[in-house]
Design a protein around this motif. Structure first.
Motif, PDB file in Angstrom:
ATOM      1  N   GLY A   1      80.620  46.658  25.688  1.00 55.13           N
ATOM      2  CA  GLY A   1      82.105  46.169  25.627  1.00 55.13           C
ATOM      3  C   GLY A   1      82.768  47.252  25.686  1.00 55.13           C
ATOM      4  N   ALA A   2      83.110  47.746  24.127  1.00 56.06           N
ATOM      5  CA  ALA A   2      83.736  48.995  23.388  1.00 56.06           C
ATOM      6  C   ALA A   2      83.407  50.400  24.631  1.00 56.06           C
ATOM      7  CB  ALA A   2      83.299  48.904  22.274  1.00 56.06           C
ATOM      8  N   ILE A   3      82.417  50.592  24.913  1.00 53.49           N
ATOM      9  CA  ILE A   3      82.245  51.656  25.591  1.00 53.49           C
ATOM     10  C   ILE A   3      83.014  51.432  27.403  1.00 53.49           C
ATOM     11  CG2 ILE A   3      80.534  52.745  27.688  1.00 53.49           C
ATOM     12  CD1 ILE A   3      78.558  52.987  25.090  1.00 53.49           C
ATOM     13  N   GLU A   4      83.129  50.140  28.183  1.00 57.26           N
ATOM     14  CA  GLU A   4      84.019  49.793  28.928  1.00 57.26           C
ATOM     15  C   GLU A   4      84.811  49.916  29.164  1.00 57.26           C
ATOM     16  OE1 GLU A   4      82.564  46.299  30.716  1.00 57.26           O
ATOM     17  OE2 GLU A   4      80.540  46.628  30.887  1.00 57.26           O
ATOM     18  N   MET A   5      85.426  49.334  27.516  1.00 56.39           N
ATOM     19  CA  MET A   5      86.864  49.684  27.032  1.00 56.39           C
ATOM     20  C   MET A   5      87.691  51.151  27.231  1.00 56.39           C
ATOM     21  SD  MET A   5      88.445  46.430  24.727  1.00 56.39           S
ATOM     22  CE  MET A   5      87.239  47.126  22.929  1.00 56.39           C
ATOM     23  N   TYR A   6      86.849  52.084  26.551  1.00 54.91           N
ATOM     24  CA  TYR A   6      86.846  53.233  26.509  1.00 54.91           C
ATOM     25  C   TYR A   6      86.859  53.421  27.599  1.00 54.91           C
ATOM     26  CZ  TYR A   6      86.210  58.077  25.158  1.00 54.91           C
ATOM     27  OH  TYR A   6      86.165  59.575  25.380  1.00 54.91           O
ATOM     28  N   ALA A   7      85.799  53.653  27.949  1.00 47.32           N
ATOM     29  CA  ALA A   7      85.845  54.157  30.083  1.00 47.32           C
ATOM     30  C   ALA A   7      87.565  53.438  30.695  1.00 47.32           C
ATOM     31  CB  ALA A   7      85.400  53.340  30.663  1.00 47.32           C
ATOM     32  N   ALA A   8      87.781  52.217  30.770  1.00 45.36           N
ATOM     33  CA  ALA A   8      89.232  52.226  30.870  1.00 45.36           C
ATOM     34  C   ALA A   8      90.693  53.019  30.784  1.00 45.36           C
ATOM     35  CB  ALA A   8      89.013  50.469  31.382  1.00 45.36           C
ATOM     36  N   ASP A   9      90.183  52.486  29.602  1.00 49.23           N
ATOM     37  CA  ASP A   9      92.166  53.540  28.895  1.00 49.23           C
ATOM     38  C   ASP A   9      91.604  54.578  28.852  1.00 49.23           C
ATOM     39  OD1 ASP A   9      92.192  50.803  28.088  1.00 49.23           O
ATOM     40  OD2 ASP A   9      91.611  51.475  25.910  1.00 49.23           O
ATOM     41  N   THR A  10      91.014  55.721  28.913  1.00 53.96           N
ATOM     42  CA  THR A  10      91.075  56.848  28.907  1.00 53.96           C
ATOM     43  C   THR A  10      90.129  57.767  30.833  1.00 53.96           C
ATOM     44  OG1 THR A  10      88.376  57.105  29.384  1.00 53.96           O
ATOM     45  CG2 THR A  10      90.027  57.432  26.842  1.00 53.96           C
TER      46      THR A  10
ATOM     47  N   SER B   1      79.915  61.129  25.839  1.00 55.70           N
ATOM     48  CA  SER B   1      78.749  61.357  25.026  1.00 55.70           C
ATOM     49  C   SER B   1      79.100  61.080  23.500  1.00 55.70           C
ATOM     50  CB  SER B   1      79.046  62.815  25.562  1.00 55.70           C
ATOM     51  OG  SER B   1      80.155  63.610  25.410  1.00 55.70           O
ATOM     52  N   ASP B   2      80.554  60.483  23.047  1.00 50.09           N
ATOM     53  CA  ASP B   2      80.223  60.558  21.137  1.00 50.09           C
ATOM     54  C   ASP B   2      80.641  58.807  20.833  1.00 50.09           C
ATOM     55  OD1 ASP B   2      81.028  61.299  19.213  1.00 50.09           O
ATOM     56  OD2 ASP B   2      82.569  61.987  19.233  1.00 50.09           O
ATOM     57  N   MET B   3      79.665  58.597  20.712  1.00 52.04           N
ATOM     58  CA  MET B   3      80.097  57.497  20.220  1.00 52.04           C
ATOM     59  C   MET B   3      81.222  56.470  18.725  1.00 52.04           C
ATOM     60  SD  MET B   3      76.314  54.923  19.804  1.00 52.04           S
ATOM     61  CE  MET B   3      76.697  53.982  18.897  1.00 52.04           C
TER      62      MET B   3
ATOM     63  N   GLU C   1      72.489  54.984  19.011  1.00 53.34           N
ATOM     64  CA  GLU C   1      72.644  56.340  18.972  1.00 53.34           C
ATOM     65  C   GLU C   1      72.393  56.199  20.604  1.00 53.34           C
ATOM     66  OE1 GLU C   1      69.778  58.954  17.910  1.00 53.34           O
ATOM     67  OE2 GLU C   1      68.196  58.153  18.566  1.00 53.34           O
ATOM     68  N   LEU C   2      73.728  57.331  21.382  1.00 51.06           N
ATOM     69  CA  LEU C   2      73.719  57.355  22.585  1.00 51.06           C
ATOM     70  C   LEU C   2      72.279  58.424  22.632  1.00 51.06           C
ATOM     71  CD1 LEU C   2      74.853  56.890  25.412  1.00 51.06           C
ATOM     72  CD2 LEU C   2      76.354  58.418  24.660  1.00 51.06           C
ATOM     73  N   THR C   3      71.421  58.354  23.449  1.00 50.38           N
ATOM     74  CA  THR C   3      69.621  59.710  23.505  1.00 50.38           C
ATOM     75  C   THR C   3      71.021  61.106  24.456  1.00 50.38           C
ATOM     76  OG1 THR C   3      69.416  58.583  25.611  1.00 50.38           O
ATOM     77  CG2 THR C   3      68.844  57.663  23.410  1.00 50.38           C
ATOM     78  N   GLY C   4      70.262  62.081  23.890  1.00 45.32           N
ATOM     79  CA  GLY C   4      70.815  62.858  24.416  1.00 45.32           C
ATOM     80  C   GLY C   4      69.203  63.468  25.423  1.00 45.32           C
ATOM     81  N   GLY C   5      68.568  62.475  25.647  1.00 42.40           N
ATOM     82  CA  GLY C   5      67.366  62.811  26.299  1.00 42.40           C
ATOM     83  C   GLY C   5      66.211  63.453  26.260  1.00 42.40           C
ATOM     84  N   SER C   6      65.215  62.918  25.917  1.00 38.38           N
ATOM     85  CA  SER C   6      63.754  63.481  25.805  1.00 38.38           C
ATOM     86  C   SER C   6      62.587  63.420  26.564  1.00 38.38           C
ATOM     87  CB  SER C   6      63.544  63.516  24.374  1.00 38.38           C
ATOM     88  OG  SER C   6      63.327  61.241  24.345  1.00 38.38           O
ATOM     89  N   SER C   7      61.630  63.149  26.125  1.00 30.57           N
ATOM     90  CA  SER C   7      60.566  62.639  27.061  1.00 30.57           C
ATOM     91  C   SER C   7      60.309  61.791  27.710  1.00 30.57           C
ATOM     92  CB  SER C   7      59.195  63.845  26.998  1.00 30.57           C
ATOM     93  OG  SER C   7      58.848  63.894  25.379  1.00 30.57           O
ATOM     94  N   GLU C   8      60.437  61.295  26.469  1.00 30.01           N
ATOM     95  CA  GLU C   8      60.032  59.068  25.835  1.00 30.01           C
ATOM     96  C   GLU C   8      61.285  58.368  26.595  1.00 30.01           C
ATOM     97  OE1 GLU C   8      59.268  59.041  22.333  1.00 30.01           O
ATOM     98  OE2 GLU C   8      57.238  59.526  22.891  1.00 30.01           O
ATOM     99  N   VAL C   9      62.605  59.197  26.759  1.00 33.49           N
ATOM    100  CA  VAL C   9      64.063  58.088  27.041  1.00 33.49           C
ATOM    101  C   VAL C   9      64.906  59.169  27.531  1.00 33.49           C
ATOM    102  CG1 VAL C   9      66.083  57.075  25.657  1.00 33.49           C
ATOM    103  CG2 VAL C   9      63.442  57.139  24.936  1.00 33.49           C
ATOM    104  N   PRO C  10      65.201  59.130  28.927  1.00 32.62           N
ATOM    105  CA  PRO C  10      66.398  59.340  29.400  1.00 32.62           C
ATOM    106  C   PRO C  10      67.939  59.494  28.787  1.00 32.62           C
ATOM    107  CG  PRO C  10      65.492  57.491  30.750  1.00 32.62           C
ATOM    108  CD  PRO C  10      65.142  56.956  29.308  1.00 32.62           C
TER     109      PRO C  10
END
Length: 137
Positions: A47-56, A62-64, A80-89
């Motif tokens: 929800g916080a990310i959605e509000m951030y996206a709407a405001d900006t 990319s930065d929590m 954490e927000l993953t940066g991508g690896s072989s196991e987690v996109p």
């Protein structure tokens, strides 16, 4: 004096019996509480990310730490927000579940059950819009 000692002995033995026979129930309750906390924290961050996206007016994130203090009073510990690896996109919101492999899988199954999902997929095989618990390794 003897009645106090007998009462204490009975209390200790009842506690031991409760722990022995009620261990599965305790573990189940703990698993349900942990899965509810994971879901709640994930929904708050999403929800916080959605509000951030709407405001900006941006679709990139990319930065929590940008969420604090305007959208969250603090970041829930461990997320954490993953940066991508072989196991987690890349770009997935991730929380490492503590415990043994069996405990992790059990908690992950409980999270997905509460979200209406029937299985626990591998993180590397999920779609970009996946909302649930997945396993690594």
């Amino acid at each position: 004096m003897i009645t106090v000692i007998v009462a204490l002995a009975m209390l200790i033995s009842l506690s031991a019996v409760g722990m022995y026979y009620g261990g599965d129930t305790f573990g189940e309750g703990q698993r349900q509480a942990e899965s509810a906390a994971i879901i709640n924290q994930g929904q708050q961050i999403a929800g916080a990310i959605e509000m951030y996206a709407a405001d900006t007016q941006t679709n990139t994130f990319s930065d929590m730490t940008a969420l604090v203090p305007a959208y969250l009073t603090s970041l829930p510990e461990g997320w954490e927000l993953t940066g991508g690896s072989s196991e987690v996109p890349e770009g997935f919101l991730a929380f490492p579940i503590p415990g043994t492999s069996a405990q992790k899988l059990s908690t992950c199954e409980e999270v997905n059950k509460k979200l209406g999902l029937s299985s626990v997929p591998a993180c590397g095989a999920v779609a970009a819009n996946f909302a649930g618990c997945c396993t690594t390794g």
